[in-house]
Motif scaffolding. Sequence first.
Motif, mmCIF file in Angstrom:
data_model
loop_
_atom_site.group_PDB
_atom_site.id
_atom_site.type_symbol
_atom_site.label_atom_id
_atom_site.label_comp_id
_atom_site.label_asym_id
_atom_site.label_seq_id
_atom_site.Cartn_x
_atom_site.Cartn_y
_atom_site.Cartn_z
ATOM 1 N N GLU A 89 57.218 -83.480 50.797
ATOM 2 C CA GLU A 89 57.985 -82.237 50.728
ATOM 3 C C GLU A 89 58.760 -82.083 49.420
ATOM 4 O O GLU A 89 59.009 -80.986 48.976
ATOM 5 N N GLY A 90 59.193 -83.182 48.837
ATOM 6 C CA GLY A 90 60.059 -83.091 47.663
ATOM 7 C C GLY A 90 59.347 -82.594 46.422
ATOM 8 O O GLY A 90 58.116 -82.560 46.352
ATOM 9 N N GLU A 91 60.135 -82.183 45.436
ATOM 10 C CA GLU A 91 59.611 -81.742 44.139
ATOM 11 C C GLU A 91 60.061 -82.710 43.056
ATOM 12 O O GLU A 91 61.133 -83.319 43.153
ATOM 13 N N HIS A 92 59.250 -82.824 42.021
ATOM 14 C CA HIS A 92 59.580 -83.691 40.891
ATOM 15 C C HIS A 92 59.331 -82.899 39.610
ATOM 16 O O HIS A 92 58.195 -82.526 39.322
ATOM 17 N N ALA A 93 60.390 -82.646 38.870
ATOM 18 C CA ALA A 93 60.266 -81.876 37.623
ATOM 19 C C ALA A 93 61.093 -82.547 36.539
ATOM 20 O O ALA A 93 62.217 -83.001 36.783
ATOM 21 N N VAL A 94 60.514 -82.623 35.353
ATOM 22 C CA VAL A 94 61.205 -83.221 34.212
ATOM 23 C C VAL A 94 61.106 -82.271 33.035
ATOM 24 O O VAL A 94 60.030 -81.726 32.751
ATOM 25 N N SER A 95 62.214 -82.056 32.358
ATOM 26 C CA SER A 95 62.225 -81.236 31.149
ATOM 27 C C SER A 95 62.851 -82.039 30.025
ATOM 28 O O SER A 95 63.916 -82.635 30.190
ATOM 29 N N VAL A 96 62.167 -82.092 28.900
ATOM 30 C CA VAL A 96 62.681 -82.811 27.733
ATOM 31 C C VAL A 96 62.723 -81.848 26.557
ATOM 32 O O VAL A 96 61.669 -81.392 26.103
ATOM 33 N N PRO A 97 63.912 -81.489 26.051
ATOM 34 C CA PRO A 97 65.230 -81.873 26.568
ATOM 35 C C PRO A 97 65.537 -81.191 27.897
ATOM 36 O O PRO A 97 64.828 -80.262 28.288
ATOM 37 N N PRO A 98 66.589 -81.626 28.608
ATOM 38 C CA PRO A 98 66.897 -81.068 29.916
ATOM 39 C C PRO A 98 67.146 -79.558 29.851
ATOM 40 O O PRO A 98 67.794 -79.049 28.941
ATOM 41 N N ARG A 99 66.600 -78.838 30.826
ATOM 42 C CA ARG A 99 66.798 -77.393 30.969
ATOM 43 C C ARG A 99 67.168 -77.097 32.419
ATOM 44 O O ARG A 99 66.920 -77.895 33.308
ATOM 45 N N SER A 100 67.767 -75.914 32.659
ATOM 46 C CA SER A 100 68.208 -75.538 34.008
ATOM 47 C C SER A 100 67.684 -74.159 34.373
ATOM 48 O O SER A 100 68.431 -73.286 34.809
ATOM 49 N N TYR A 101 66.386 -73.962 34.217
ATOM 50 C CA TYR A 101 65.800 -72.673 34.562
ATOM 51 C C TYR A 101 65.919 -72.389 36.060
ATOM 52 O O TYR A 101 66.017 -71.233 36.476
ATOM 53 N N ASP A 102 65.904 -73.455 36.880
ATOM 54 C CA ASP A 102 66.010 -73.253 38.321
ATOM 55 C C ASP A 102 67.360 -72.658 38.697
ATOM 56 O O ASP A 102 67.452 -71.796 39.575
ATOM 57 N N ALA A 103 68.416 -73.090 38.021
ATOM 58 C CA ALA A 103 69.751 -72.551 38.303
ATOM 59 C C ALA A 103 69.825 -71.070 37.941
ATOM 60 O O ALA A 103 70.393 -70.253 38.680
ATOM 61 N N VAL A 104 69.231 -70.706 36.805
ATOM 62 C CA VAL A 104 69.226 -69.303 36.381
ATOM 63 C C VAL A 104 68.403 -68.458 37.347
ATOM 64 O O VAL A 104 68.806 -67.349 37.729
ATOM 65 N N SER A 105 67.258 -68.967 37.779
ATOM 66 C CA SER A 105 66.406 -68.195 38.680
ATOM 67 C C SER A 105 67.090 -67.966 40.018
ATOM 68 O O SER A 105 66.977 -66.883 40.604
ATOM 69 N N ARG A 106 67.800 -68.959 40.517
ATOM 70 C CA ARG A 106 68.535 -68.777 41.777
ATOM 71 C C ARG A 106 69.629 -67.730 41.632
ATOM 72 O O ARG A 106 69.839 -66.901 42.517
ATOM 73 N N LEU A 107 70.327 -67.761 40.499
ATOM 74 C CA LEU A 107 71.392 -66.787 40.259
ATOM 75 C C LEU A 107 70.825 -65.376 40.175
ATOM 76 O O LEU A 107 71.358 -64.426 40.775
ATOM 77 N N LEU A 108 69.730 -65.217 39.436
ATOM 78 C CA LEU A 108 69.110 -63.890 39.309
ATOM 79 C C LEU A 108 68.608 -63.388 40.662
ATOM 80 O O LEU A 108 68.763 -62.208 41.006
ATOM 81 N N ALA A 109 68.002 -64.282 41.445
ATOM 82 C CA ALA A 109 67.510 -63.880 42.759
ATOM 83 C C ALA A 109 68.653 -63.449 43.664
ATOM 84 O O ALA A 109 68.542 -62.468 44.416
ATOM 85 N N GLU A 110 69.761 -64.148 43.595
ATOM 86 C CA GLU A 110 70.920 -63.788 44.423
ATOM 87 C C GLU A 110 71.463 -62.413 44.046
ATOM 88 O O GLU A 110 71.798 -61.602 44.911
ATOM 89 N N VAL A 111 71.514 -62.131 42.747
ATOM 90 C CA VAL A 111 72.003 -60.827 42.287
ATOM 91 C C VAL A 111 71.067 -59.710 42.744
ATOM 92 O O VAL A 111 71.508 -58.661 43.235
ATOM 93 N N VAL A 112 69.755 -59.928 42.582
ATOM 94 C CA VAL A 112 68.771 -58.918 42.997
ATOM 95 C C VAL A 112 68.864 -58.658 44.495
ATOM 96 O O VAL A 112 68.830 -57.509 44.952
ATOM 97 N N GLU A 113 69.007 -59.723 45.280
ATOM 98 C CA GLU A 113 69.079 -59.561 46.736
ATOM 99 C C GLU A 113 70.359 -58.834 47.138
ATOM 100 O O GLU A 113 70.331 -57.921 47.976
ATOM 101 N N ARG A 114 71.484 -59.203 46.552
ATOM 102 C CA ARG A 114 72.752 -58.547 46.902
ATOM 103 C C ARG A 114 72.758 -57.079 46.502
ATOM 104 O O ARG A 114 73.354 -56.239 47.188
ATOM 105 N N ALA A 115 72.103 -56.768 45.392
ATOM 106 C CA ALA A 115 72.072 -55.382 44.913
ATOM 107 C C ALA A 115 71.027 -54.540 45.639
ATOM 108 O O ALA A 115 70.937 -53.328 45.404
ATOM 109 N N GLY A 116 70.233 -55.160 46.498
ATOM 110 C CA GLY A 116 69.216 -54.418 47.224
ATOM 111 C C GLY A 116 68.101 -53.902 46.338
ATOM 112 O O GLY A 116 67.570 -52.815 46.570
#
Length: 253
Positions: A89-116
């Motif tokens: 079930e788990g995911e394994h992702a490595v970015s060199v250098p480290p990146r946080s695209y997942d955090a940005v995508s979650r934030l954008l999805a939350e904004v889109v959902e709240r705004a309808g």
Amino acid sequence: MSSSEDSAIEALVVLGDPVRRGLYRHVTGTPGEVGRDAAAQAAGISRSLAAFHLDKLVEAGLLEVCFRRLSGRSGPGAGRPSKMYRRAEGEHAVSVPPRSYDAVSRLLAEVVERAGLDGDLQAAARAAGESEGGAPDGEADPVEILRARGYEPFWDGDRLRLNNCPFHALADQFPALVCGMNLAGIEGLLAGLPDGQDWSAAMDPLPRGCCVSLAVAEDGENGEDAEDAEDAEDAEDAEDATKGVTRGVTRGV
């Protein structure tokens, strides 16, 4: 480096061995579970060697084990359950250098959902899919396009099902939003392909896979009258279809 990054790197290093990589791809690309005999045959190696490498993939957290009697029988004389393997079930992702695209995508999805803005997102996904399908140098076979995108398509009778959800983490947190976007993107892709009108896509979740399945339309099903009726219903049904996808649906990685 964080312990999670260390774990991800160690897990992916295991796939550096070509035999293990081949076994992993076979197991994860096969719906359901795979036994040692089938895995060994697919890799062209002995059963004992396949068992060794499969268990290394389990230790790395890439596969998980379950036990099942292949005969389907139970009780005395049914034999011992076989050791079976499937994607963990788990995911394994490595970015060199480290990146946080997942955090940005979650934030954008939350904004889109709240705004309808679900409808706007689906319209954008449909347009993007149609543009990709209409690219002059692109692949024209929907099955191969979806395979290249990581959906791991497989035939289940007359339906093409998708064994993997490329948007698993987001779809688990925002199921209606992301699954609606996914369906719209695939519909757009089909619309842009030369033979895309021979296909249809529908919301049809797998317990451990993608929320969409596809089918090849029967002769005459895509006539002008049918198209007019379907177009009139699409906008009305899209929201209801996405609401049918809940957080209770578990997706494969």
